[in-house]
Scaffold this motif. Sequence first.
Motif, PDB file in Angstrom:
ATOM      1  N   VAL A 247       0.846  -1.203   0.000  1.00 15.72           N
ATOM      2  CA  VAL A 247       0.000   0.000   0.000  1.00 15.72           C
ATOM      3  C   VAL A 247       0.882   1.254   0.000  1.00 15.72           C
ATOM      4  O   VAL A 247       0.612   2.223  -0.724  1.00 15.72           O
ATOM      5  N   VAL A 248       1.960   1.252   0.810  1.00 15.35           N
ATOM      6  CA  VAL A 248       2.889   2.386   0.831  1.00 15.35           C
ATOM      7  C   VAL A 248       3.530   2.574  -0.541  1.00 15.35           C
ATOM      8  O   VAL A 248       3.689   3.701  -1.031  1.00 15.35           O
ATOM      9  N   ALA A 249       3.902   1.470  -1.186  1.00 16.56           N
ATOM     10  CA  ALA A 249       4.503   1.556  -2.514  1.00 16.56           C
ATOM     11  C   ALA A 249       3.526   2.164  -3.517  1.00 16.56           C
ATOM     12  O   ALA A 249       3.909   3.002  -4.347  1.00 16.56           O
ATOM     13  N   MET A 250       2.257   1.763  -3.446  1.00 19.80           N
ATOM     14  CA  MET A 250       1.255   2.333  -4.347  1.00 19.80           C
ATOM     15  C   MET A 250       1.112   3.842  -4.126  1.00 19.80           C
ATOM     16  O   MET A 250       0.971   4.618  -5.076  1.00 19.80           O
ATOM     17  N   TRP A 251       1.160   4.256  -2.864  1.00 20.58           N
ATOM     18  CA  TRP A 251       1.069   5.688  -2.554  1.00 20.58           C
ATOM     19  C   TRP A 251       2.263   6.441  -3.144  1.00 20.58           C
ATOM     20  O   TRP A 251       2.107   7.513  -3.732  1.00 20.58           O
ATOM     21  N   LEU A 252       3.458   5.878  -2.993  1.00 14.85           N
ATOM     22  CA  LEU A 252       4.646   6.515  -3.564  1.00 14.85           C
ATOM     23  C   LEU A 252       4.536   6.592  -5.089  1.00 14.85           C
ATOM     24  O   LEU A 252       4.954   7.587  -5.698  1.00 14.85           O
ATOM     25  N   GLY A 253       3.965   5.558  -5.703  1.00 12.38           N
ATOM     26  CA  GLY A 253       3.782   5.592  -7.152  1.00 12.38           C
ATOM     27  C   GLY A 253       2.860   6.709  -7.590  1.00 12.38           C
ATOM     28  O   GLY A 253       3.116   7.390  -8.593  1.00 12.38           O
ATOM     29  N   LEU A 254       1.776   6.922  -6.839  1.00 14.43           N
ATOM     30  CA  LEU A 254       0.865   8.023  -7.170  1.00 14.43           C
ATOM     31  C   LEU A 254       1.552   9.372  -6.996  1.00 14.43           C
ATOM     32  O   LEU A 254       1.364  10.291  -7.795  1.00 14.43           O
TER      33      LEU A 254
END
Length: 242
Positions: free
Chosen positions: A80-87
């Motif tokens: 989930v943290v990785a997805m946030w960083l991607g956004l």
Amino acid sequence: MSRTDAGVAVVAAAAPERSAIGPVTNATWAWSVRRFARGLMWTLPGYAVAYGAVTLGRWDGGAPIPYLENGRVLHLIGWVVAMWLGLMALVALTGLLAAARSRRTAAAGLMVGLTGVVLWLPFAAVPRDTAVYGTDARTLALAGGAVYSLGWLLAGWSVARSGLFGKSDGLILMLAAPMLGVAGLLVGPLQTVGAIFVLAAGIGMSWTAGHLVPAVHSGRTAAAAAGAKAVAAKVATTGSVN
């Protein structure tokens, strides 16, 4: 006051000295947005590192990501943290390319990528055969991954066409796009490979972004101040900028 100035003249007239770099103008706003985007670009390699770390050694293809199914709650949180960083990386790219010829493609990539995450995220921890509105969680997660991949594909295309970064960086992002989403869900190791590609492009792009936009020099600031004072004076005497 004209209906077309959206209050810009009032802001410039009311607070001409509150900005650290001079009066509040469209130029200083653009400078602030670009400065923010330049710093935020480092979330791109950060995204690659986080995404690669949580997917490293994962051979269980299929969707959704079965971290919670397998008792790997920390991996789910990391994803989930990785997805946030991607956004955040997509936001930074859109901000930097706002004045480039590929700005519409960059904005489309951000919107599509955000849509993909919204569709994908709710099913990340759901057992893959869970029935959801006549279909199953696997199908919906694959659909979200496909949309997410399309967002990164558009982002890579905007980078390749922008003229601000190397074309190879954009092509690498486009190559990684399916691996970050739908292809990585079907074949687990592809997610890690995609993260490596993003890291290779992201480090160079973040370094380039730090030297991409020159600082606002004192001469430009003085010119902006003179323009703001002229607008303020006109507003005070005529009540309009027209």
